[in-house]
Design a protein around this motif. Structure first.
Motif, PDB file in Angstrom:
ATOM      1  N   ASP A  68       0.819  -1.180   0.000  1.00 57.16           N
ATOM      2  CA  ASP A  68      -0.056   0.034   0.181  1.00 57.16           C
ATOM      3  C   ASP A  68       0.933   1.426   0.093  1.00 57.16           C
ATOM      4  N   VAL A  69       0.957   1.778  -1.293  1.00 57.92           N
ATOM      5  CA  VAL A  69       2.042   3.025  -1.249  1.00 57.92           C
ATOM      6  C   VAL A  69       1.275   4.163  -2.164  1.00 57.92           C
ATOM      7  N   ARG A  70       2.070   5.170  -2.334  1.00 60.57           N
ATOM      8  CA  ARG A  70       1.406   6.423  -3.038  1.00 60.57           C
ATOM      9  C   ARG A  70       1.500   5.926  -4.436  1.00 60.57           C
ATOM     10  N   GLN A  71       0.530   6.732  -5.281  1.00 62.50           N
ATOM     11  CA  GLN A  71       0.675   6.354  -6.851  1.00 62.50           C
ATOM     12  C   GLN A  71       1.878   6.915  -7.263  1.00 62.50           C
ATOM     13  N   GLU A  72       2.698   7.772  -6.945  1.00 60.33           N
ATOM     14  CA  GLU A  72       3.828   8.111  -7.396  1.00 60.33           C
ATOM     15  C   GLU A  72       4.787   7.022  -7.415  1.00 60.33           C
ATOM     16  N   CYS A  73       4.656   6.249  -6.123  1.00 61.74           N
ATOM     17  CA  CYS A  73       5.704   5.052  -5.952  1.00 61.74           C
ATOM     18  C   CYS A  73       5.341   4.094  -7.051  1.00 61.74           C
ATOM     19  N   LEU A 129      13.037   1.615  -3.714  1.00 69.14           N
ATOM     20  CA  LEU A 129      14.496   1.117  -3.619  1.00 69.14           C
ATOM     21  C   LEU A 129      14.147  -0.266  -3.109  1.00 69.14           C
ATOM     22  N   HIS A 130      13.616  -0.346  -1.969  1.00 70.25           N
ATOM     23  CA  HIS A 130      13.363  -1.678  -1.047  1.00 70.25           C
ATOM     24  C   HIS A 130      12.688  -2.693  -2.035  1.00 70.25           C
ATOM     25  N   GLU A 190      19.881  -4.781 -13.204  1.00 70.31           N
ATOM     26  CA  GLU A 190      19.993  -3.689 -14.074  1.00 70.31           C
ATOM     27  C   GLU A 190      19.005  -2.553 -13.583  1.00 70.31           C
ATOM     28  N   VAL A 191      17.633  -2.964 -13.090  1.00 66.10           N
ATOM     29  CA  VAL A 191      16.905  -2.263 -12.587  1.00 66.10           C
ATOM     30  C   VAL A 191      17.281  -1.363 -11.134  1.00 66.10           C
ATOM     31  N   GLU A 192      17.973  -2.231 -10.426  1.00 62.05           N
ATOM     32  CA  GLU A 192      18.430  -1.326  -9.330  1.00 62.05           C
ATOM     33  C   GLU A 192      19.428  -0.494  -9.649  1.00 62.05           C
ATOM     34  N   LEU A 237      23.152   6.157  -0.556  1.00 57.66           N
ATOM     35  CA  LEU A 237      21.815   7.147  -0.867  1.00 57.66           C
ATOM     36  C   LEU A 237      21.263   7.504   0.458  1.00 57.66           C
ATOM     37  N   PRO A 238      21.124   7.059   1.507  1.00 60.83           N
ATOM     38  CA  PRO A 238      20.329   7.600   2.702  1.00 60.83           C
ATOM     39  C   PRO A 238      21.133   8.812   3.174  1.00 60.83           C
ATOM     40  N   MET A 239      22.579   8.747   2.955  1.00 59.47           N
ATOM     41  CA  MET A 239      23.445   9.792   3.581  1.00 59.47           C
ATOM     42  C   MET A 239      23.159  10.954   2.481  1.00 59.47           C
ATOM     43  N   GLU A 240      22.955  10.806   1.221  1.00 62.98           N
ATOM     44  CA  GLU A 240      22.606  11.767   0.074  1.00 62.98           C
ATOM     45  C   GLU A 240      21.395  12.518   0.557  1.00 62.98           C
ATOM     46  N   ALA A 241      20.542  11.650   0.845  1.00 58.54           N
ATOM     47  CA  ALA A 241      19.144  12.085   1.015  1.00 58.54           C
ATOM     48  C   ALA A 241      19.074  13.093   2.365  1.00 58.54           C
ATOM     49  N   LEU A 242      20.063  12.544   3.455  1.00 55.81           N
ATOM     50  CA  LEU A 242      20.062  13.375   4.538  1.00 55.81           C
ATOM     51  C   LEU A 242      20.963  14.789   4.431  1.00 55.81           C
ATOM     52  N   ALA A 243      21.842  14.882   3.433  1.00 54.26           N
ATOM     53  CA  ALA A 243      22.549  16.062   3.098  1.00 54.26           C
ATOM     54  C   ALA A 243      21.520  17.266   2.364  1.00 54.26           C
TER      55      ALA A 243
END
Length: 322
Positions: A112-117, A157-158, A173-175, A213-219
Protein backbone atom coordinates in the motif's frame (compact mmCIF):
# COMPACT_ATOMS: atom_id res chain seq x y z
CA UNK A 1 -28.95 2.58 -13.56
CA UNK A 2 -25.62 3.87 -14.92
CA UNK A 3 -24.22 2.05 -17.92
CA UNK A 4 -20.72 0.59 -18.14
CA UNK A 5 -19.79 3.50 -20.36
CA UNK A 6 -21.00 5.97 -17.73
CA UNK A 7 -18.97 4.21 -15.03
CA UNK A 8 -15.92 4.20 -17.28
CA UNK A 9 -16.25 7.90 -17.96
CA UNK A 10 -16.53 8.57 -14.22
CA UNK A 11 -12.77 8.07 -14.00
CA UNK A 12 -11.45 11.08 -15.93
CA UNK A 13 -7.78 11.83 -15.41
CA UNK A 14 -5.41 14.36 -16.87
CA UNK A 15 -2.33 13.34 -18.84
CA UNK A 16 -0.11 14.29 -15.89
CA UNK A 17 -2.11 12.09 -13.49
CA UNK A 18 -1.92 9.15 -15.90
CA UNK A 19 1.83 9.68 -16.30
CA UNK A 20 2.32 9.50 -12.52
CA UNK A 21 0.09 6.44 -12.25
CA UNK A 22 1.81 4.45 -15.00
CA UNK A 23 5.35 5.72 -14.59
CA UNK A 24 5.55 7.22 -18.08
CA UNK A 25 6.81 10.65 -19.00
CA UNK A 26 3.96 12.94 -20.00
CA UNK A 27 5.89 13.83 -23.13
CA UNK A 28 5.99 10.12 -24.03
CA UNK A 29 2.22 9.81 -23.67
CA UNK A 30 1.71 12.81 -25.96
CA UNK A 31 4.17 11.35 -28.47
CA UNK A 32 2.34 7.99 -28.48
CA UNK A 33 -0.96 9.76 -29.03
CA UNK A 34 0.43 11.81 -31.90
CA UNK A 35 2.25 8.95 -33.61
CA UNK A 36 0.15 5.87 -32.91
CA UNK A 37 -3.25 7.08 -31.78
CA UNK A 38 -2.73 5.69 -28.25
CA UNK A 39 -4.39 8.32 -26.13
CA UNK A 40 -7.62 9.63 -24.61
CA UNK A 41 -10.74 9.23 -26.70
CA UNK A 42 -12.44 12.22 -25.07
CA UNK A 43 -11.31 15.82 -24.74
CA UNK A 44 -12.95 18.02 -22.14
CA UNK A 45 -14.35 21.14 -23.80
CA UNK A 46 -12.73 19.88 -26.98
CA UNK A 47 -9.26 20.83 -25.72
CA UNK A 48 -8.08 19.11 -22.52
CA UNK A 49 -7.19 15.42 -22.66
CA UNK A 50 -9.20 13.34 -20.17
CA UNK A 51 -8.29 9.67 -19.76
CA UNK A 52 -10.89 7.00 -18.93
CA UNK A 53 -10.22 3.51 -17.59
CA UNK A 54 -10.33 2.10 -21.11
CA UNK A 55 -7.77 4.64 -22.33
CA UNK A 56 -5.48 3.82 -19.38
CA UNK A 57 -5.77 0.07 -19.98
CA UNK A 58 -4.69 0.58 -23.59
CA UNK A 59 -1.61 2.63 -22.74
CA UNK A 60 -0.76 0.25 -19.89
CA UNK A 61 -0.61 -2.61 -22.40
CA UNK A 62 1.56 -0.42 -24.59
CA UNK A 63 3.92 0.08 -21.63
CA UNK A 64 4.02 -3.64 -20.92
CA UNK A 65 4.94 -4.49 -24.51
CA UNK A 66 7.59 -1.80 -24.90
CA UNK A 67 9.03 -2.90 -21.57
CA UNK A 68 9.55 -6.34 -23.11
CA UNK A 69 11.49 -4.82 -25.99
CA UNK A 70 8.68 -4.64 -28.57
CA UNK A 71 9.17 -1.63 -30.90
CA UNK A 72 6.66 1.15 -30.12
CA UNK A 73 4.84 1.03 -33.48
CA UNK A 74 4.37 -2.74 -33.23
CA UNK A 75 3.41 -2.47 -29.55
CA UNK A 76 0.75 0.12 -30.41
CA UNK A 77 -0.82 -2.11 -33.05
CA UNK A 78 -0.80 -5.11 -30.69
CA UNK A 79 -2.29 -3.09 -27.83
CA UNK A 80 -5.10 -1.82 -30.03
CA UNK A 81 -5.86 -5.31 -31.31
CA UNK A 82 -5.92 -6.69 -27.75
CA UNK A 83 -8.05 -3.88 -26.29
CA UNK A 84 -11.11 -5.47 -24.62
CA UNK A 85 -14.65 -4.38 -25.32
CA UNK A 86 -16.02 -1.95 -22.69
CA UNK A 87 -18.24 -4.61 -21.07
CA UNK A 88 -15.34 -7.11 -20.90
CA UNK A 89 -13.03 -4.97 -18.79
CA UNK A 90 -12.02 -6.25 -15.38
CA UNK A 91 -13.80 -4.56 -12.47
CA UNK A 92 -11.89 -1.89 -10.63
CA UNK A 93 -11.27 -1.40 -6.97
CA UNK A 94 -12.66 1.82 -5.45
CA UNK A 95 -9.50 3.86 -6.07
CA UNK A 96 -9.54 3.03 -9.77
CA UNK A 97 -6.57 0.61 -9.85
CA UNK A 98 -7.14 -2.69 -11.66
CA UNK A 99 -7.41 -5.74 -9.41
CA UNK A 100 -4.25 -7.77 -9.15
CA UNK A 101 -2.05 -4.76 -9.85
CA UNK A 102 -0.19 -3.86 -13.02
CA UNK A 103 2.90 -5.46 -14.41
CA UNK A 104 2.16 -9.15 -13.85
CA UNK A 105 5.15 -11.19 -12.83
CA UNK A 106 7.52 -8.26 -13.42
CA UNK A 107 5.70 -5.96 -10.99
CA UNK A 108 7.55 -4.91 -7.87
CA UNK A 109 6.16 -5.95 -4.44
CA UNK A 110 5.11 -2.51 -3.22
CA UNK A 111 2.08 -3.03 -0.98
CA UNK A 112 0.00 0.00 0.00
CA UNK A 113 1.96 2.99 -1.31
CA UNK A 114 1.44 6.34 -3.01
CA UNK A 115 0.59 6.42 -6.71
CA UNK A 116 3.90 8.20 -7.42
CA UNK A 117 5.69 5.18 -5.95
CA UNK A 118 3.84 2.80 -8.26
CA UNK A 119 4.59 5.00 -11.24
CA UNK A 120 8.29 5.14 -10.39
CA UNK A 121 8.41 1.35 -9.94
CA UNK A 122 6.80 0.75 -13.32
CA UNK A 123 9.21 3.13 -15.03
CA UNK A 124 12.16 1.41 -13.30
CA UNK A 125 11.10 -2.07 -14.43
CA UNK A 126 10.78 -0.78 -18.00
CA UNK A 127 14.22 0.89 -17.70
CA UNK A 128 12.48 4.09 -18.80
CA UNK A 129 15.10 6.65 -17.78
CA UNK A 130 13.28 9.79 -19.06
CA UNK A 131 10.13 8.83 -17.15
CA UNK A 132 12.08 8.16 -13.95
CA UNK A 133 13.85 11.51 -14.23
CA UNK A 134 10.59 13.38 -14.77
CA UNK A 135 8.78 11.57 -11.95
CA UNK A 136 11.62 12.06 -9.45
CA UNK A 137 11.97 15.75 -10.21
CA UNK A 138 8.21 16.26 -9.84
CA UNK A 139 7.82 14.39 -6.54
CA UNK A 140 10.79 16.14 -4.91
CA UNK A 141 9.61 19.55 -6.10
CA UNK A 142 6.06 18.92 -4.87
CA UNK A 143 6.68 17.18 -1.54
CA UNK A 144 10.27 18.05 -0.57
CA UNK A 145 13.18 15.70 0.03
CA UNK A 146 11.95 14.14 3.28
CA UNK A 147 8.47 13.09 2.15
CA UNK A 148 9.76 12.10 -1.29
CA UNK A 149 12.41 9.88 0.29
CA UNK A 150 10.21 8.28 2.95
CA UNK A 151 7.09 7.73 0.86
CA UNK A 152 8.31 7.27 -2.73
CA UNK A 153 12.05 6.80 -3.23
CA UNK A 154 12.94 4.48 -0.34
CA UNK A 155 9.90 2.17 -0.76
CA UNK A 156 10.67 1.75 -4.46
CA UNK A 157 14.35 1.05 -3.80
CA UNK A 158 13.43 -1.52 -1.14
CA UNK A 159 10.97 -3.19 -3.51
CA UNK A 160 13.66 -3.49 -6.18
CA UNK A 161 15.98 -5.03 -3.60
CA UNK A 162 13.36 -7.58 -2.57
CA UNK A 163 12.64 -8.45 -6.20
CA UNK A 164 16.34 -8.90 -6.89
CA UNK A 165 16.78 -11.08 -3.80
CA UNK A 166 14.04 -13.46 -4.95
CA UNK A 167 14.91 -13.52 -8.67
CA UNK A 168 18.56 -14.52 -8.68
CA UNK A 169 20.64 -12.16 -10.80
CA UNK A 170 17.61 -10.63 -12.52
CA UNK A 171 16.64 -7.00 -11.87
CA UNK A 172 20.17 -5.95 -10.95
CA UNK A 173 20.03 -3.59 -13.93
CA UNK A 174 16.76 -2.15 -12.58
CA UNK A 175 18.35 -1.46 -9.18
CA UNK A 176 21.43 0.15 -10.68
CA UNK A 177 19.50 2.43 -13.05
CA UNK A 178 16.97 3.43 -10.39
CA UNK A 179 19.70 4.11 -7.81
CA UNK A 180 21.62 6.28 -10.25
CA UNK A 181 18.56 8.38 -11.09
CA UNK A 182 17.54 8.69 -7.43
CA UNK A 183 21.06 9.84 -6.56
CA UNK A 184 21.06 12.33 -9.44
CA UNK A 185 17.66 13.75 -8.45
CA UNK A 186 18.68 14.11 -4.80
CA UNK A 187 21.92 15.85 -5.71
CA UNK A 188 20.08 18.28 -7.96
CA UNK A 189 17.85 19.07 -4.98
CA UNK A 190 20.85 19.57 -2.67
CA UNK A 191 20.99 23.33 -2.92
CA UNK A 192 21.72 25.12 0.34
CA UNK A 193 20.00 28.50 0.24
CA UNK A 194 21.05 30.98 2.90
CA UNK A 195 23.11 28.44 4.86
CA UNK A 196 23.45 29.53 8.46
CA UNK A 197 26.92 30.18 9.96
CA UNK A 198 27.04 27.01 12.02
CA UNK A 199 29.64 24.22 12.30
CA UNK A 200 28.62 21.68 9.63
CA UNK A 201 27.37 18.15 9.99
CA UNK A 202 29.81 15.61 8.56
CA UNK A 203 28.11 12.72 6.74
CA UNK A 204 29.96 9.60 5.60
CA UNK A 205 29.65 5.88 5.01
CA UNK A 206 32.04 3.72 7.03
CA UNK A 207 34.96 2.00 5.26
CA UNK A 208 33.71 -0.73 2.92
CA UNK A 209 30.14 0.60 2.86
CA UNK A 210 28.93 1.42 -0.66
CA UNK A 211 25.27 2.25 0.13
CA UNK A 212 25.38 6.04 0.24
CA UNK A 213 21.85 7.01 -0.89
CA UNK A 214 20.46 7.52 2.66
CA UNK A 215 23.31 9.91 3.45
CA UNK A 216 22.75 11.74 0.16
CA UNK A 217 19.09 12.19 1.13
CA UNK A 218 20.12 13.46 4.58
CA UNK A 219 22.53 15.98 3.04
CA UNK A 220 19.81 17.29 0.70
CA UNK A 221 17.26 17.48 3.53
CA UNK A 222 19.70 19.45 5.70
CA UNK A 223 20.20 21.78 2.74
CA UNK A 224 16.45 22.35 2.55
CA UNK A 225 16.57 23.58 6.15
CA UNK A 226 19.51 25.83 5.40
CA UNK A 227 21.86 23.74 7.57
CA UNK A 228 25.46 23.21 6.36
CA UNK A 229 26.74 19.68 5.75
CA UNK A 230 29.80 17.97 4.34
CA UNK A 231 28.92 14.79 2.46
CA UNK A 232 31.84 12.39 1.90
CA UNK A 233 29.94 9.60 0.16
CA UNK A 234 30.58 5.87 0.13
CA UNK A 235 33.36 3.89 1.80
CA UNK A 236 35.43 6.69 3.31
CA UNK A 237 38.73 5.20 4.58
CA UNK A 238 39.29 5.42 8.32
CA UNK A 239 42.32 7.74 8.12
CA UNK A 240 40.48 10.03 5.69
CA UNK A 241 37.46 10.10 8.00
CA UNK A 242 39.67 11.06 10.96
CA UNK A 243 41.32 13.83 8.92
CA UNK A 244 37.97 15.14 7.66
CA UNK A 245 36.63 15.38 11.20
CA UNK A 246 39.79 17.11 12.46
CA UNK A 247 39.88 19.67 9.64
CA UNK A 248 36.17 20.54 9.43
CA UNK A 249 35.41 20.70 13.19
CA UNK A 250 31.82 19.49 12.71
CA UNK A 251 28.97 19.90 15.15
CA UNK A 252 27.92 16.32 14.44
CA UNK A 253 29.36 13.29 12.65
CA UNK A 254 26.92 10.82 11.10
CA UNK A 255 28.26 7.40 10.13
CA UNK A 256 26.15 5.11 7.94
CA UNK A 257 26.46 1.29 7.97
CA UNK A 258 24.05 -0.74 5.87
CA UNK A 259 25.25 -4.15 7.06
CA UNK A 260 26.81 -5.61 10.19
CA UNK A 261 29.89 -6.57 8.21
CA UNK A 262 30.79 -2.89 7.77
CA UNK A 263 29.71 -1.64 11.22
CA UNK A 264 33.07 -1.24 13.03
CA UNK A 265 32.93 -0.68 16.80
CA UNK A 266 36.63 0.14 17.01
CA UNK A 267 36.22 2.89 14.42
CA UNK A 268 33.31 4.35 16.36
CA UNK A 269 35.31 4.38 19.60
CA UNK A 270 38.23 6.04 17.80
CA UNK A 271 36.08 8.85 16.34
CA UNK A 272 34.14 9.29 19.60
CA UNK A 273 37.43 9.91 21.42
CA UNK A 274 38.62 12.62 19.02
CA UNK A 275 39.34 16.16 20.17
CA UNK A 276 40.59 19.26 18.41
CA UNK A 277 41.35 22.84 19.21
CA UNK A 278 43.81 24.54 21.55
CA UNK A 279 44.50 23.35 25.07
CA UNK A 280 41.81 24.44 27.46
CA UNK A 281 39.25 24.74 24.67
CA UNK A 282 39.13 21.25 23.23
CA UNK A 283 36.05 20.15 21.33
CA UNK A 284 34.63 16.76 20.38
CA UNK A 285 31.98 15.88 17.78
CA UNK A 286 28.55 14.53 18.57
CA UNK A 287 28.78 11.09 16.96
CA UNK A 288 25.55 9.67 15.52
CA UNK A 289 25.19 6.18 14.06
CA UNK A 290 22.68 5.56 11.27
CA UNK A 291 21.67 2.49 9.29
CA UNK A 292 20.66 -1.11 10.07
CA UNK A 293 24.26 -2.28 10.32
CA UNK A 294 24.60 -0.91 13.86
CA UNK A 295 21.58 -2.81 15.17
CA UNK A 296 23.57 -5.75 16.49
CA UNK A 297 26.19 -3.66 18.26
CA UNK A 298 25.89 -2.64 21.87
CA UNK A 299 25.85 0.98 22.94
CA UNK A 300 29.09 2.91 22.62
CA UNK A 301 29.61 5.75 25.14
CA UNK A 302 29.44 9.18 23.56
CA UNK A 303 27.30 8.12 20.59
CA UNK A 304 23.65 8.28 19.61
CA UNK A 305 21.44 6.36 17.17
CA UNK A 306 19.37 7.88 14.40
CA UNK A 307 16.08 6.34 13.30
CA UNK A 308 14.56 7.63 10.07
CA UNK A 309 15.30 10.70 7.99
CA UNK A 310 12.74 13.03 9.55
CA UNK A 311 13.77 12.39 13.16
CA UNK A 312 17.46 12.47 12.19
CA UNK A 313 16.98 16.00 10.86
CA UNK A 314 15.47 17.15 14.13
CA UNK A 315 18.28 15.60 16.20
CA UNK A 316 21.02 17.09 14.04
CA UNK A 317 19.41 20.54 13.92
CA UNK A 318 19.11 20.59 17.71
CA UNK A 319 22.79 19.68 18.08
CA UNK A 320 23.88 22.30 15.56
CA UNK A 321 21.93 25.07 17.27
CA UNK A 322 22.95 24.11 20.82
Amino acid sequence: MASDTDADDALSLSTGAVARRLGVAATTLRSWERRYGIGPAVREDGRHRRWTRGDIALVEEMCRLTGQGVPPAEAARAAQRAAPAPDARAPDVPDGRPRGGPGGRTALPLGDVRQECRGLARAAVRLDAPAMEELLEAVIAEHGVVTAWEEVLAPTLHAVGRKWATAGERYVEVEHLLSWHVSSAIRRAHTVRGAQPLPPALLACVPGEEHSLPMEALAAALGERGLPARMFGAALPAEALFEAVRRSGPSAVVLWAQSRSTADRALVQWIAGMEWGVRGARESPALLLAGPGWAGMGAVPGTGRLQGLRSALDVIEELMRA
